[in-house]
Design a protein around this motif. Structure first.
Motif, PDB file in Angstrom:
ATOM      1  N   GLU A 100      40.407  41.316  42.357  1.00  0.00           N
ATOM      2  CA  GLU A 100      39.764  41.239  41.518  1.00  0.00           C
ATOM      3  C   GLU A 100      38.300  41.926  42.706  1.00  0.00           C
ATOM      4  OE1 GLU A 100      35.614  38.814  38.662  1.00  0.00           O
ATOM      5  OE2 GLU A 100      37.712  37.812  39.925  1.00  0.00           O
ATOM      6  N   LEU A 101      37.957  41.451  43.524  1.00  0.00           N
ATOM      7  CA  LEU A 101      37.151  41.928  44.592  1.00  0.00           C
ATOM      8  C   LEU A 101      37.722  43.833  45.031  1.00  0.00           C
ATOM      9  CD1 LEU A 101      36.586  39.540  47.226  1.00  0.00           C
ATOM     10  CD2 LEU A 101      35.051  40.459  45.566  1.00  0.00           C
ATOM     11  N   ARG A 102      38.946  43.735  45.045  1.00  0.00           N
ATOM     12  CA  ARG A 102      39.836  45.544  45.407  1.00  0.00           C
ATOM     13  C   ARG A 102      39.642  46.125  44.176  1.00  0.00           C
ATOM     14  NH1 ARG A 102      40.679  49.658  47.191  1.00  0.00           N
ATOM     15  NH2 ARG A 102      42.630  50.538  47.686  1.00  0.00           N
ATOM     16  N   TYR A 103      39.862  45.858  42.560  1.00  0.00           N
ATOM     17  CA  TYR A 103      40.777  46.313  41.523  1.00  0.00           C
ATOM     18  C   TYR A 103      39.378  46.235  40.336  1.00  0.00           C
ATOM     19  CZ  TYR A 103      44.640  47.216  44.362  1.00  0.00           C
ATOM     20  OH  TYR A 103      45.808  47.486  45.361  1.00  0.00           O
ATOM     21  N   LYS A 104      38.775  45.220  40.605  1.00  0.00           N
ATOM     22  CA  LYS A 104      37.934  45.216  38.978  1.00  0.00           C
ATOM     23  C   LYS A 104      35.948  45.300  39.794  1.00  0.00           C
ATOM     24  CE  LYS A 104      40.850  41.948  36.955  1.00  0.00           C
ATOM     25  NZ  LYS A 104      41.088  40.843  36.407  1.00  0.00           N
ATOM     26  N   ARG A 138      44.726  35.416  45.868  1.00  0.00           N
ATOM     27  CA  ARG A 138      45.365  36.539  45.907  1.00  0.00           C
ATOM     28  C   ARG A 138      44.399  37.433  44.395  1.00  0.00           C
ATOM     29  NH1 ARG A 138      50.452  34.014  44.856  1.00  0.00           N
ATOM     30  NH2 ARG A 138      50.367  35.741  43.068  1.00  0.00           N
ATOM     31  N   GLU A 139      44.272  36.461  44.216  1.00  0.00           N
ATOM     32  CA  GLU A 139      43.037  35.946  42.817  1.00  0.00           C
ATOM     33  C   GLU A 139      41.743  36.869  43.245  1.00  0.00           C
ATOM     34  OE1 GLU A 139      43.162  33.092  39.840  1.00  0.00           O
ATOM     35  OE2 GLU A 139      45.700  33.864  39.272  1.00  0.00           O
TER      36      GLU A 139
END
Length: 130
Positions: free
Chosen positions: A82-86, A77-78
């Motif tokens: 991270e890949l999607r939003y950061k 999930r993390e």
């Protein structure tokens, strides 16, 4: 001559006034920086308190919540978050240009190493034939 002395006194006092103004603005800037650092420190403490409170909450003993708190599931999930939003992904043109640069550099290094290999091989043949 007395006039020159009076002018020098005026110039001196004006320069001293400028210096005190500069020093005063430096003090204001340092106060602003200190207050900004204090605000950042307070914000960081607040964030840490919120995170610790979130961690302290007891998970319910139902199966989905236990599954959600599993280490592997939490990692996935993390990682997704991270890949999607950061992550800042390159545009198509940037990716294409970087790929072409990598290919060009690989070819250049390959040619350089091939030339060095060929030269050393010829040197070996020259030395070993005698």
């Amino acid at each position: 001559m007395a006039k020159n002395m009076a002018d020098k006194k005026k110039n001196t006092s004006q320069s001293e006034m400028v210096e005190t103004r500069v020093r005063g603005s430096e003090k204001e800037q340092s106060k602003d920086a200190k207050s900004m650092m204090a605000r950042e420190r307070d914000d960081r403490k607040e964030r840490e308190n919120r995170e610790s409170k979130r961690r302290e909450t007891k998970p319910s003993s139902t199966t989905p919540s236990r599954f959600r708190n599993n280490r592997i599931v939490r990692f996935v999930r993390e990682a997704y978050h991270e890949l999607r939003y950061k992550v800042t992904w390159p545009t198509f043109q940037e990716a294409r240009n970087m790929t072409l640069v990598v290919i060009a550099l690989s070819v250049a290094v390959g040619l350089l190493l091939g030339a060095a290999d060929f030269g050393l091989f010829k040197l070996f043949q020259l030395v070993s034939s005698r």
